[in-house]
Write an enzyme that holds these catalytic residues in place. Structure first.
Site, PDB file in Angstrom:
ATOM      1  N   SER A  35       0.847  -1.187   0.000  1.00 45.29           N
ATOM      2  CA  SER A  35       0.000   0.000   0.000  1.00 45.29           C
ATOM      3  C   SER A  35       0.883   1.237   0.000  1.00 45.29           C
ATOM      4  O   SER A  35       2.095   1.166   0.269  1.00 45.29           O
ATOM      5  CB  SER A  35      -0.878   0.002   1.262  1.00 45.29           C
ATOM      6  OG  SER A  35      -1.538   1.246   1.437  1.00 45.29           O
ATOM      7  N   TYR A  56      -2.775  -0.895  10.198  1.00 42.58           N
ATOM      8  CA  TYR A  56      -2.690  -1.056   8.749  1.00 42.58           C
ATOM      9  C   TYR A  56      -1.262  -0.832   8.258  1.00 42.58           C
ATOM     10  O   TYR A  56      -0.740  -1.608   7.438  1.00 42.58           O
ATOM     11  CB  TYR A  56      -3.652  -0.084   8.072  1.00 42.58           C
ATOM     12  CG  TYR A  56      -3.849  -0.340   6.599  1.00 42.58           C
ATOM     13  CD1 TYR A  56      -4.598  -1.432   6.164  1.00 42.58           C
ATOM     14  CD2 TYR A  56      -3.294   0.499   5.641  1.00 42.58           C
ATOM     15  CE1 TYR A  56      -4.785  -1.671   4.800  1.00 42.58           C
ATOM     16  CE2 TYR A  56      -3.478   0.271   4.288  1.00 42.58           C
ATOM     17  CZ  TYR A  56      -4.225  -0.821   3.879  1.00 42.58           C
ATOM     18  OH  TYR A  56      -4.400  -1.061   2.530  1.00 42.58           O
TER      19      TYR A  56
END
Length: 268
Positions: free
Chosen positions: A141, A154
């Site tokens: 990401s 995350y």
């Protein structure tokens, strides 16, 4: 890497980037073993991919279930005879500051976003080694490059994917299996809407955070998929998807500690 006539295993195929990747690969003549926890959306995308004239199998799968992951290679080989490409795309989101996130939710996210990448790689690497040219593609990401407040869990998972991928690439150097790590920026998927709500946060505050996150998701998944597939075809070690991810990755390199002063409002 040439993907026409090859076999790809793709997790998280039922929605978002995974769904777009399934169609992009099928359009290039790549046969598919698609996996997703949602059986209905999985069968829907499998049907669409089959219309492209390739062989497609659908495998309902919870990637956090290690037993299910361990038997998946046997199922794929029985249906396709080989595996040339593994794309670890399945992922979930969990907003909230560290003290707002329960142990259970933190572990839930890590099991899907990172542990599953490791388990899938361990399960399929022996098959990939048998091919003259193969590749592992791990989707990290933008938050595997930068680390905003409010994304502790995350970021931990996506930085872990990045580190694992980079080290594995060096370990496999000289062999038939390459490794690509992908860092998408703001892709217009439902990941913000499906994120788990952290503990100790009001509904109003969570709505504000979710709307803020949604506004940053701009690129169409189909465009992201094309960029990723092109990266695979070019044997790229790293694929950065989106101008936002590219600019922020350079900013982090130039100002690794203080870059957040220039982009207020992005963190949670």
């Amino acid at each position: 890497m040439k993907i026409e006539g090859k076999v790809a295993v793709l997790t998280g195929a039922g929605s978002g980037i995974g769904r777009a990747l399934a169609l992009a690969l099928a359009d290039r003549g790549c046969h598919l073993a698609l996996a997703d926890i949602n059986a209905d959306s999985l069968e829907d995308i499998a049907s669409q991919a089959r219309e492209r004239g390739v062989t497609v199998t659908a495998h309902p799968l919870d990637v956090a279930d290690r037993t299910a992951v361990a038997v998946l290679p046997e199922q794929v080989v029985a249906a396709h005879g080989q595996v040339d490409l593994l794309i670890n795309n399945a992922g979930v989101a969990l907003g909230g500051h560290f003290e707002q996130v329960s142990v259970e939710n933190f572990d839930w996210l890590m099991a899907i976003n990172f542990d599953a990448v490791v388990c899938m790689t361990r399960a399929f690497l022996p098959l990939l080694r048998q091919r003259p040219a193969a590749r592992i593609v791990n989707v990290s990401s933008l938050f595997g490059l930068i680390s905003p407040a409010g994304q502790t869990a995350y970021c931990a998972s996506k930085f872990a994917v990045r580190g694992f991928s980079n080290a594995l690439r060096l370990e496999l150097n000289g062999g038939p299996v390459g490794v690509t790590v992908v860092h998408p920026g703001g892709i217009a998927t439902a990941i913000a809407d499906s994120a788990r709500v952290p503990e100790g946060i009001t509904e109003r505050e969570w709505t504000i955070r979710r709307e803020r996150a949604r506004k940053l998701l701009r690129m169409l998944p189909s465009k992201a998929a094309r960029i990723i597939v092109n990266g695979i075809l070019k044997d790229k070690a790293r694929v950065i998807v989106g101008n936002d991810a590219l600019v922020l990755s350079w900013l982090e390199r130039l100002m690794p500690v203080s870059y957040w002063r220039l982009i207020p409002g992005l963190s949670g």
